[in-house]
Design a protein around this motif. Structure first.
Motif, PDB file in Angstrom:
ATOM      1  N   GLU A  64     -32.207   0.890 -23.238  1.00  0.00           N
ATOM      2  CA  GLU A  64     -33.356   1.251 -24.071  1.00  0.00           C
ATOM      3  C   GLU A  64     -34.598   0.461 -23.671  1.00  0.00           C
ATOM      4  OE1 GLU A  64     -31.982   0.732 -28.092  1.00  0.00           O
ATOM      5  OE2 GLU A  64     -30.580   2.411 -27.923  1.00  0.00           O
ATOM      6  N   ALA A  65     -34.416  -0.821 -23.318  1.00  0.00           N
ATOM      7  CA  ALA A  65     -35.554  -1.642 -22.887  1.00  0.00           C
ATOM      8  C   ALA A  65     -36.140  -1.113 -21.580  1.00  0.00           C
ATOM      9  CB  ALA A  65     -35.122  -3.101 -22.739  1.00  0.00           C
ATOM     10  N   VAL A  66     -35.284  -0.640 -20.683  1.00  0.00           N
ATOM     11  CA  VAL A  66     -35.766  -0.043 -19.429  1.00  0.00           C
ATOM     12  C   VAL A  66     -36.560   1.229 -19.741  1.00  0.00           C
ATOM     13  CG1 VAL A  66     -35.052   1.073 -17.271  1.00  0.00           C
ATOM     14  CG2 VAL A  66     -33.938  -1.044 -17.995  1.00  0.00           C
ATOM     15  N   GLN A  67     -36.034   2.060 -20.631  1.00  0.00           N
ATOM     16  CA  GLN A  67     -36.737   3.302 -20.990  1.00  0.00           C
ATOM     17  C   GLN A  67     -38.101   3.024 -21.606  1.00  0.00           C
ATOM     18  OE1 GLN A  67     -33.955   5.377 -23.519  1.00  0.00           O
ATOM     19  NE2 GLN A  67     -32.984   6.400 -21.784  1.00  0.00           N
ATOM     20  N   ARG A  68     -38.207   1.949 -22.396  1.00  0.00           N
ATOM     21  CA  ARG A  68     -39.494   1.591 -23.015  1.00  0.00           C
ATOM     22  C   ARG A  68     -40.437   0.919 -22.030  1.00  0.00           C
ATOM     23  NH1 ARG A  68     -36.095  -0.710 -26.931  1.00  0.00           N
ATOM     24  NH2 ARG A  68     -36.626  -2.737 -26.063  1.00  0.00           N
ATOM     25  N   GLY A  69     -39.894   0.428 -20.915  1.00  0.00           N
ATOM     26  CA  GLY A  69     -40.712  -0.293 -19.948  1.00  0.00           C
ATOM     27  C   GLY A  69     -40.734  -1.786 -20.181  1.00  0.00           C
ATOM     28  N   ASP A  70     -39.901  -2.287 -21.091  1.00  0.00           N
ATOM     29  CA  ASP A  70     -39.850  -3.724 -21.375  1.00  0.00           C
ATOM     30  C   ASP A  70     -39.133  -4.491 -20.266  1.00  0.00           C
ATOM     31  OD1 ASP A  70     -41.149  -3.238 -23.761  1.00  0.00           O
ATOM     32  OD2 ASP A  70     -39.304  -3.183 -24.937  1.00  0.00           O
ATOM     33  N   ILE A  71     -38.212  -3.838 -19.578  1.00  0.00           N
ATOM     34  CA  ILE A  71     -37.512  -4.422 -18.427  1.00  0.00           C
ATOM     35  C   ILE A  71     -37.808  -3.515 -17.241  1.00  0.00           C
ATOM     36  CG2 ILE A  71     -35.270  -4.933 -17.377  1.00  0.00           C
ATOM     37  CD1 ILE A  71     -34.164  -5.506 -20.142  1.00  0.00           C
ATOM     38  N   PRO A  72     -38.337  -4.059 -16.141  1.00  0.00           N
ATOM     39  CA  PRO A  72     -38.589  -3.220 -14.963  1.00  0.00           C
ATOM     40  C   PRO A  72     -37.270  -2.628 -14.451  1.00  0.00           C
ATOM     41  CG  PRO A  72     -39.621  -5.378 -14.724  1.00  0.00           C
ATOM     42  CD  PRO A  72     -38.754  -5.444 -15.939  1.00  0.00           C
ATOM     43  N   SER A  73     -37.316  -1.377 -14.027  1.00  0.00           N
ATOM     44  CA  SER A  73     -36.088  -0.688 -13.612  1.00  0.00           C
ATOM     45  C   SER A  73     -35.384  -1.393 -12.460  1.00  0.00           C
ATOM     46  CB  SER A  73     -36.381   0.766 -13.255  1.00  0.00           C
ATOM     47  OG  SER A  73     -37.318   0.836 -12.210  1.00  0.00           O
ATOM     48  N   PHE A  74     -36.134  -2.083 -11.581  1.00  0.00           N
ATOM     49  CA  PHE A  74     -35.480  -2.762 -10.472  1.00  0.00           C
ATOM     50  C   PHE A  74     -34.654  -3.973 -10.930  1.00  0.00           C
ATOM     51  CE2 PHE A  74     -39.413  -5.168 -10.772  1.00  0.00           C
ATOM     52  CZ  PHE A  74     -39.022  -6.468 -10.491  1.00  0.00           C
ATOM     53  N   LEU A  75     -34.951  -4.500 -12.131  1.00  0.00           N
ATOM     54  CA  LEU A  75     -34.182  -5.628 -12.663  1.00  0.00           C
ATOM     55  C   LEU A  75     -32.976  -5.193 -13.497  1.00  0.00           C
ATOM     56  CD1 LEU A  75     -36.756  -8.320 -13.861  1.00  0.00           C
ATOM     57  CD2 LEU A  75     -35.174  -8.416 -11.945  1.00  0.00           C
ATOM     58  N   ALA A  76     -32.948  -3.929 -13.894  1.00  0.00           N
ATOM     59  CA  ALA A  76     -31.891  -3.444 -14.784  1.00  0.00           C
ATOM     60  C   ALA A  76     -30.477  -3.705 -14.247  1.00  0.00           C
ATOM     61  CB  ALA A  76     -32.096  -1.971 -15.099  1.00  0.00           C
ATOM     62  N   PRO A  77     -30.175  -3.420 -12.977  1.00  0.00           N
ATOM     63  CA  PRO A  77     -28.812  -3.686 -12.498  1.00  0.00           C
ATOM     64  C   PRO A  77     -28.422  -5.163 -12.606  1.00  0.00           C
ATOM     65  CG  PRO A  77     -29.954  -2.245 -10.971  1.00  0.00           C
ATOM     66  CD  PRO A  77     -30.981  -2.740 -11.954  1.00  0.00           C
ATOM     67  N   THR A  78     -29.365  -6.046 -12.366  1.00  0.00           N
ATOM     68  CA  THR A  78     -29.093  -7.481 -12.472  1.00  0.00           C
ATOM     69  C   THR A  78     -28.818  -7.873 -13.913  1.00  0.00           C
ATOM     70  OG1 THR A  78     -30.477  -7.915 -10.553  1.00  0.00           O
ATOM     71  CG2 THR A  78     -30.014  -9.780 -11.995  1.00  0.00           C
ATOM     72  N   VAL A  79     -29.637  -7.384 -14.825  1.00  0.00           N
ATOM     73  CA  VAL A  79     -29.453  -7.716 -16.241  1.00  0.00           C
ATOM     74  C   VAL A  79     -28.135  -7.137 -16.751  1.00  0.00           C
ATOM     75  CG1 VAL A  79     -30.412  -7.459 -18.567  1.00  0.00           C
ATOM     76  CG2 VAL A  79     -31.932  -7.901 -16.635  1.00  0.00           C
ATOM     77  N   ARG A  80     -27.826  -5.901 -16.350  1.00  0.00           N
ATOM     78  CA  ARG A  80     -26.546  -5.306 -16.753  1.00  0.00           C
ATOM     79  C   ARG A  80     -25.371  -6.144 -16.221  1.00  0.00           C
ATOM     80  NH1 ARG A  80     -29.155  -0.398 -15.118  1.00  0.00           N
ATOM     81  NH2 ARG A  80     -29.856   0.712 -16.963  1.00  0.00           N
ATOM     82  N   GLY A  81     -25.485  -6.593 -14.975  1.00  0.00           N
ATOM     83  CA  GLY A  81     -24.433  -7.420 -14.394  1.00  0.00           C
ATOM     84  C   GLY A  81     -24.222  -8.705 -15.171  1.00  0.00           C
ATOM     85  N   LEU A  82     -25.311  -9.319 -15.622  1.00  0.00           N
ATOM     86  CA  LEU A  82     -25.198 -10.535 -16.426  1.00  0.00           C
ATOM     87  C   LEU A  82     -24.490 -10.248 -17.745  1.00  0.00           C
ATOM     88  CD1 LEU A  82     -28.733 -12.084 -15.849  1.00  0.00           C
ATOM     89  CD2 LEU A  82     -26.560 -12.894 -14.924  1.00  0.00           C
ATOM     90  N   VAL A  83     -24.861  -9.151 -18.382  1.00  0.00           N
ATOM     91  CA  VAL A  83     -24.228  -8.776 -19.659  1.00  0.00           C
ATOM     92  C   VAL A  83     -22.732  -8.548 -19.451  1.00  0.00           C
ATOM     93  CG1 VAL A  83     -24.112  -6.968 -21.422  1.00  0.00           C
ATOM     94  CG2 VAL A  83     -26.326  -7.862 -20.694  1.00  0.00           C
ATOM     95  N   GLU A  84     -22.373  -7.979 -18.321  1.00  0.00           N
ATOM     96  CA  GLU A  84     -20.966  -7.670 -18.054  1.00  0.00           C
ATOM     97  C   GLU A  84     -20.137  -8.899 -17.688  1.00  0.00           C
ATOM     98  OE1 GLU A  84     -21.498  -4.703 -15.050  1.00  0.00           O
ATOM     99  OE2 GLU A  84     -21.755  -3.097 -16.523  1.00  0.00           O
ATOM    100  N   ARG A  85     -20.763  -9.927 -17.073  1.00  0.00           N
ATOM    101  CA  ARG A  85     -19.925 -11.015 -16.555  1.00  0.00           C
ATOM    102  C   ARG A  85     -20.110 -12.393 -17.196  1.00  0.00           C
ATOM    103  NH1 ARG A  85     -23.225 -13.851 -13.082  1.00  0.00           N
ATOM    104  NH2 ARG A  85     -24.660 -12.656 -11.856  1.00  0.00           N
ATOM    105  N   LEU A  86     -21.246 -12.660 -17.812  1.00  0.00           N
ATOM    106  CA  LEU A  86     -21.436 -13.985 -18.402  1.00  0.00           C
ATOM    107  C   LEU A  86     -20.596 -14.131 -19.674  1.00  0.00           C
ATOM    108  CD1 LEU A  86     -25.262 -14.683 -18.056  1.00  0.00           C
ATOM    109  CD2 LEU A  86     -23.393 -15.747 -16.805  1.00  0.00           C
ATOM    110  N   PRO A  87     -20.173 -15.347 -19.966  1.00  0.00           N
ATOM    111  CA  PRO A  87     -19.445 -15.571 -21.221  1.00  0.00           C
ATOM    112  C   PRO A  87     -20.287 -15.122 -22.416  1.00  0.00           C
ATOM    113  CG  PRO A  87     -19.332 -17.524 -19.826  1.00  0.00           C
ATOM    114  CD  PRO A  87     -20.322 -16.581 -19.190  1.00  0.00           C
TER     115      PRO A  87
END
Length: 65
Positions: free
Chosen positions: A26-49
């Motif tokens: 949703e943040a990517v769709q709103r433009g709050d997170i640049p689309s090129f950073l989305a895969p990195t942020v998703r990866g953090l959500v998936e792997r960080l404690p």
């Protein structure tokens, strides 16, 4: 009717991560997170404690892997 869900630690973690991933999308769709950073942020959500994600304090080292 559906049986009540058992909210054990694993079920709660899966639900919280799913919500965080939805928030990233949703943040990517709103433009709050640049689309090129989305895969990195998703990866953090998936792997960080989970506690670290909730508490915050993600470093550049986390982003670079």
């Amino acid at each position: 009717t559906e049986a009540p869900r058992h909210w054990d630690a694993h079920t709660i973690e899966v639900a919280l991560r799913a919500g965080m991933l939805r928030s990233v999308d949703e943040a990517v769709q709103r433009g709050d997170i640049p689309s090129f950073l989305a895969p990195t942020v998703r990866g953090l959500v998936e792997r960080l404690p989970l506690q670290r994600l909730i508490r915050g304090g993600i470093s550049l080292n986390d982003l670079l892997g």
